[in-house]
Write a protein that holds these residues in place. Structure first.
Motif, PDB file in Angstrom:
ATOM      1  N   THR A 154      -4.896 -13.294 -85.893  1.00  0.00           N
ATOM      2  CA  THR A 154      -3.944 -12.632 -86.910  1.00  0.00           C
ATOM      3  C   THR A 154      -3.952 -11.104 -86.596  1.00  0.00           C
ATOM      4  OG1 THR A 154      -5.664 -12.180 -88.619  1.00  0.00           O
ATOM      5  CG2 THR A 154      -4.070 -14.378 -88.733  1.00  0.00           C
ATOM      6  N   CYS A 209     -11.215 -16.867 -90.891  1.00  0.00           N
ATOM      7  CA  CYS A 209     -11.525 -17.883 -90.117  1.00  0.00           C
ATOM      8  C   CYS A 209     -12.896 -18.137 -89.298  1.00  0.00           C
ATOM      9  CB  CYS A 209     -10.266 -18.202 -88.929  1.00  0.00           C
ATOM     10  SG  CYS A 209     -10.448 -16.716 -87.736  1.00  0.00           S
ATOM     11  N   GLY A 210     -13.308 -16.755 -89.010  1.00  0.00           N
ATOM     12  CA  GLY A 210     -14.717 -16.624 -88.452  1.00  0.00           C
ATOM     13  C   GLY A 210     -14.789 -16.589 -87.115  1.00  0.00           C
ATOM     14  N   CYS A 236      -6.344 -10.978 -92.856  1.00  0.00           N
ATOM     15  CA  CYS A 236      -7.613 -11.637 -92.487  1.00  0.00           C
ATOM     16  C   CYS A 236      -7.700 -13.140 -93.222  1.00  0.00           C
ATOM     17  CB  CYS A 236      -8.923 -11.061 -92.634  1.00  0.00           C
ATOM     18  SG  CYS A 236     -10.360 -11.777 -92.468  1.00  0.00           S
ATOM     19  N   THR A 237      -8.031 -14.144 -92.547  1.00  0.00           N
ATOM     20  CA  THR A 237      -7.772 -15.434 -93.007  1.00  0.00           C
ATOM     21  C   THR A 237      -9.265 -16.076 -92.941  1.00  0.00           C
ATOM     22  OG1 THR A 237      -7.905 -16.590 -90.758  1.00  0.00           O
ATOM     23  CG2 THR A 237      -5.565 -15.970 -91.903  1.00  0.00           C
ATOM     24  N   ILE A 256     -19.107 -12.422 -91.925  1.00  0.00           N
ATOM     25  CA  ILE A 256     -18.698 -12.764 -93.467  1.00  0.00           C
ATOM     26  C   ILE A 256     -19.907 -13.395 -94.078  1.00  0.00           C
ATOM     27  CG2 ILE A 256     -17.243 -14.477 -94.874  1.00  0.00           C
ATOM     28  CD1 ILE A 256     -15.512 -14.604 -92.393  1.00  0.00           C
ATOM     29  N   VAL A 315     -11.259  -3.883 -90.753  1.00  0.00           N
ATOM     30  CA  VAL A 315     -10.629  -5.096 -90.894  1.00  0.00           C
ATOM     31  C   VAL A 315      -9.393  -5.272 -91.806  1.00  0.00           C
ATOM     32  CG1 VAL A 315     -10.782  -7.906 -91.135  1.00  0.00           C
ATOM     33  CG2 VAL A 315     -12.846  -6.480 -89.955  1.00  0.00           C
TER      34      VAL A 315
HETATM   35  S1  SF4 Z   1     -10.959 -13.421 -86.628  1.00  0.00           S
HETATM   36 FE1  SF4 Z   1     -10.481 -14.563 -88.562  1.00  0.00          FE
HETATM   37  S2  SF4 Z   1     -12.297 -13.749 -89.886  1.00  0.00           S
HETATM   38 FE2  SF4 Z   1     -12.152 -12.547 -87.991  1.00  0.00          FE
HETATM   39  S3  SF4 Z   1     -10.863 -10.882 -88.708  1.00  0.00           S
HETATM   40 FE3  SF4 Z   1      -9.509 -12.194 -87.709  1.00  0.00          FE
HETATM   41  S4  SF4 Z   1      -8.745 -13.385 -89.440  1.00  0.00           S
HETATM   42 FE4  SF4 Z   1     -10.450 -12.243 -90.100  1.00  0.00          FE
END
Ligand code: SF4
Ligand code: SF4
Lengths: 291, 657
Positions: free
Chosen positions: B307, B245-246, B242-243, B273, B237
């Motif tokens: 993202t 967000c899950g 990566c935010t 996570i 990842v």
């Molecule tokens: S979906 Fe959200 S938590 Fe999963 S990798 Fe993408 S940004 Fe990160």
């Protein structure tokens, strides 16, 4: 495979547990193990000797190991864990150069050369192995729920016995599994059955052996498998006494591992001495198609 | 040369089995010795002043102190020499305590041996030269290994003091064991509420660079100038985008991964996570469970991610960092309870570890903070706690006390009653060890206010009976055997060193004990230092520690780093090897044997190959000096001449007292 070792049947083997002796000899023969009896063997001293005098106890056992060595045997096996404990203790003592003279004085001969000792269970596990057993099985013990009960001295003390896990031994479990049986996880496999307490304190045996039978019954055990003449006697011969004392009505057959192994290897009920048992295992064995 | 000899009594430590005045008297006869005396405590203020005055009064060029191990007071005496205007390397010590008085009882023979050691020291001193330290720059950045509470504290303290911090954490999130705990003893406050803000501070502090899912690969260099290689493990990842967000976690079809954060009592998705307060709050893929990485099909997370940060091609990455100091705060592991076959540990679903129980009680745990039996989800009414599982038991190779289990067991028993008011708790213990502030009161509260039954004795076995468990043990106070029927059994597992601790210790060139815990430089006086300059320790990597001690040590290690960084230049140790270029034939055998890579090849003006020692890298081990066929490379302060003088002195005829 040809394995040749000295054999020490022990007093119980020629008395209270002839069926253990008989089935051990028959099974070993089947598995290609030659058992050579020690000529003129004598009692290892059993429980009384070491409670009275340690040197005497060591001498009684050492005598057999010296005889075996004279006969050309490097290793002796015995089916009985109690004999094993005595013989092992003796061989450890005569290895100690400061202790050996005391034993030699009693025996009037040198103990420098003596055979080592193991249980027949260990011999079968280590020298024959599970793969060979699996291959030799002609009558799998399928549809048979067994619980293996080792008793408290087969693997203890661990520094002395140096075989298997002292809290959760698996030797008999593995053999039974190799024979095709369903092996139940018996949590009390190394608990004491009351041992020789049966004479002075019957209440102890009925309590301790009773607990073993309770747990075995709760697991739906069809047959208890043992490797010790005293354990077998307390659970089998005394099962009636235990039932009376505890208000239970178990009738669980208690057999030697060599008897079930023998049957799986194709020996007859007669050849493994099934008729010597008190709680009759034949109905269950017949039901499971082993007989 | 004018030499003074000072023989120390060390109270009765030395004087009881060595005739100190006789040794001092005899030493007068040694060559170049112009002054001798014996003193009660040479390291004390009057003792040191005596040395200083003697140097001035007798115009001494060098001093021999016959006392304890140089590890103890060499620095002390060197400073005293300096105060008197001598070069600090004109000091020799004869260790007549550890090497003589503590190991032999025969006073006569001890006295002879003490004198022999003194004469060796005098002979060496006669060949000693003043040495001068060089100065070098300090990189004022610090590496903190481990993001548990000790590491977090150390990092924040250093960062607040204005220094750059690089934190390396093995797991996906910082927080360590404390992040898994529900409440802390003896205050019963919420663990993640007191740790959480500190974790956030780490992530937001402008002076802290955090590498999670990373391990230290290599540490090279020396105090003030370490080069560190960090392996950032592939997470698949892209963490920059990566935010947290899950969304990926919700859609991942592979849900059967062992949930490490929940100590294996629940499962999680392959992209995960670990917990809501994770820092950094970033997703990572477990390659073993991921369908895409294992079988090449799926990729659901990649499709769902807003993202677009999933990268199945990601590889491990090595980053290099320059730091001036290292703080190791790598913590501990829990003892593997499955060794206790008689407890059916790992076999019976309702015989669990204390940390698993912590997760069951934790509101953010897999049961939402409801205590439920793993086997059938029922609420247990009778909970039995077994202490000292993997502590104080030589039979499993753990003879030491883990220190915190008594306390967390009392806490868990109290919390059990809070969660399930009609429950009963039993604790099998060996001794209650609760020496901290408010600790003993706390264990008493468990017994007196919460009615927890404490039974003193070890548990011999646990076995199932129906859907409950029989816990059999002894009650050594009542002198009987006891059996308690339990719905749930919690094993208070002890602490052991982190799995790869010895390997890490070797990378840092520090020592560790036979259990794998790191060794402090001195157990009393240097509790967070190591014998390697610039490397400091904090928390349970030193041995089991509770939270207050870990935090205290985190700050202590940070203080040591700040002391180091308060100087712009450090002094190098001049006790390093030096090449005599006129003798060196450039075979470079020395470079091949040097374990620290401290020797480089240079060419002189005539174009000949010569060896050259990099002073700051050389550790003064002396291996090169015995390798060199020319005798061209010499370890300063331990030259061939100096050693030979010692041997010659030892071979002199024995003196009788
Ligand atoms: S979906 Fe959200 S938590 Fe999963 S990798 Fe993408 S940004 Fe990160
Ligand atoms: S071993 Fe000696 S001679 Fe060879 S390069 Fe090193 S210093 Fe020079």
């Amino acid at each position: 495979m040809s394995i040749s070792v000295g054999y020490y049947p022990g007093c119980s083997g020629s008395g209270t547990s002839v069926e253990y002796d008989k089935s051990t000899r028959a099974v070993c023969k089947k598995l290609g193990i030659e058992l050579n009896d020690i000529d003129d063997w004598s009692c290892c001293g059993s429980t009384p000797a070491h409670t009275v005098n340690h040197t005497l106890s060591a001498a009684l056992s050492a005598r057999n190991l010296v005889l075996a060595a004279k006969q050309g045997q490097e290793e002796v096996v015995t089916p009985c864990p109690s004999c094993l404990a005595n013989l092992r203790t003796a061989s450890r003592k005569i290895e100690d150069e400061t202790y050996r003279p005391k034993v030699e004085a009693l025996l009037d001969e040198s103990c420098e050369k003596a055979a080592t000792v193991a249980s027949t269970l260990q011999l079968i596990v280590e020298k024959v192995g599970m793969d060979a057993i699996k291959k030799a099985v002609v009558k799998p013990l399928k549809d048979l729920n067994v619980a293996c009960y080792y008793g408290c001295i087969m693997n203890r003390p661990p520094e002395l016995m140096q075989f298997d896990d002292s809290e959760n031994p698996m030797a008999m479990d593995n053999i039974m599994e190799a024979c095709g049986a369903t092996v139940l996880p018996f949590p009390l496999k190394v608990e004491c059955c009351g041992a020789a307490g049966g004479m002075p304190r019957k209440d102890l045996v009925t309590e301790l052996s009773g607990r073993l039978l309770d747990v075995a019954a709760s697991l739906n055990t069809e047959i208890i498998v043992t490797a010790c003449p005293l354990c077998q006697m307390n659970l089998d011969l005394r099962q009636g006494q235990v039932n009376r004392a505890n208000g239970t009505s178990y009738d669980i057959p208690v057999v030697y591992f060599t008897q079930l192994l023998g049957l799986a290897l194709g020996l007859s009920a007669e050849e493994v001495g099934l008729s010597k048992l008190v709680v009759d295992p034949t109905p269950r064995l017949r039901f499971a198609g082993v007989l | 040369m004018r030499i003074g000899v000072f023989v120390c009594h060390c109270g009765s430590n030395i004087a009881a089995t060595v005739d100190c005045p006789a040794v001092a008297e005899q030493a007068k006869k040694l060559q170049d010795v112009v002054f001798t005396t014996d003193t009660m405590y040479t390291c004390s203020e009057p003792g040191q002043n005596e040395i200083i005055e003697a140097i001035k009064e007798h115009k001494l060029d060098g001093v021999v102190v016959a006392s304890c191990s140089p590890r103890m007071h060499e620095a002390t005496f060197r400073r005293a020499l300096e105060r008197a205007g001598l070069n600090r390397y004109m000091l020799e010590m004869a260790n007549i305590r550890e090497h003589v008085s503590w190991i032999g009882k025969n006073k006569e023979r001890n006295t002879v041996k003490a004198f022999e050691l003194v004469s060796i020291a005098v002979a060496k001193l006669r060949n000693d030269q003043p040495l001068y330290a060089n100065k070098f720059d300090v990189t004022k950045r610090v590496l903190v290994i481990g993001g548990g509470v000790a590491g977090i504290q150390a990092a924040l303290d250093c960062a607040d003091a204005g220094y750059q911090v690089v934190m390396v954490e093995r797991e996906q999130s910082i927080g360590g064991k404390m992040a898994k705990i529900d409440k802390t003893f003896p205050t019963v406050d919420c663990s993640s509420c007191i740790l959480g803000p500190k974790m956030v501070d780490v992530s937001q502090h402008e002076n802290i660079t955090l590498y999670a899912m990373s391990e230290v690969e290599k540490i090279e260099g020396y105090v003030g100038n370490f080069d560190v290689q960090v392996r950032k493990k592939a997470t698949y990842v892209n963490w920059d985008n990566c935010t947290g967000c899950g969304a990926c976690m919700e859609k991942c079809p592979s849900k059967k991964n062992v949930d490490k954060f929940n100590e294996g009592i629940s499962t999680c998705t392959s992209i995960n996570i670990p917990f809501p307060q994770a820092i950094p709050k970033k997703a990572a893929i477990n390659p073993e469970g991921c369908l895409m990485l294992q079988k090449g099909k799926c990729g659901v997370c990649a499709k769902i991610c807003p993202t677009k940060c999933i990268d199945f091609e990601q590889k491990d990455e090595i980053v290099t960092e320059k730091v001036g100091a290292v703080i190791a705060a790598t913590g501990y592991d829990m003892f593997d309870h499955s060794v206790y076959k008689q407890y059916g540990a790992g076999q019976y679903p309702d015989v669990i570890t204390s940390l698993q129980y912590e997760r069951l009680m934790n509101a953010s745990g897999p049961t939402g903070g409801h205590i439920k039996r793993p086997s059938d989800g029922k609420e247990p009414k009778k909970v039995v706690f077994v202490q000292c599982v993997g502590s104080r038991d030589p039979a499993v190779g753990r003879p030491y006390c883990s220190g915190f289990c008594c306390m967390y067991t009392a806490k868990q028993a109290i919390l059990t009653k809070d969660h399930i008011p009609d429950s009963d708790s039993y604790v099998f213990y060996m001794d209650i060890r609760s020496p901290g502030k408010g600790y003993d009161e706390f264990t008493r509260r468990a017994q007196e206010q919460y009615g927890v039954q404490y039974l003193r004795g070890r548990v011999s076995m646990i076995y199932p009976k129906g859907d409950r468990y029989i816990v059999r043990g002894s009650d050594t106070l009542a002198g009987t055997q006891v059996e308690v029927e339990a719905d749930l059994v919690v094993l208070a597992v002890g602490a052991e060193s982190a799995k790869n601790a010895p390997a890490l210790a070797e990378k840092m060139r520090i020592s560790y004990d036979s259990y794998g815990f790191f060794m402090e430089a001195h157990p009393k006086l240097k509790p967070v230092e190591t014998n390697t300059a610039g490397v400091y320790l904090a928390g349970s990597c030193l041995g089991p520690r509770d939270i207050p001690t870990s935090v205290g040590q985190g700050s202590a290690a940070a203080a040591k780093v700040m002391t180091l960084f308060s100087k712009d230049k450090l002094e190098s140790d001049p006790q390093v090897s030096r090449v005599n270029t006129s003798r060196c034939v450039g075979c470079m055998k020395c470079a091949a044997t040097c374990p620290f890579g401290a020797i480089k090849e240079v060419t002189d003006r005539a174009g000949n190959v010569k060896a050259e020692v990099i002073e700051t890298v050389c550790q003064g081990c002396g291996i090169c000096t015995v390798t060199c066929p020319q005798g061209a490379i010499q370890l300063q302060h331990f030259t061939d001449n100096q050693i030979l003088a010692e041997v010659n002195a030892l071979c002199q005829a024995q003196v009788d007292f």
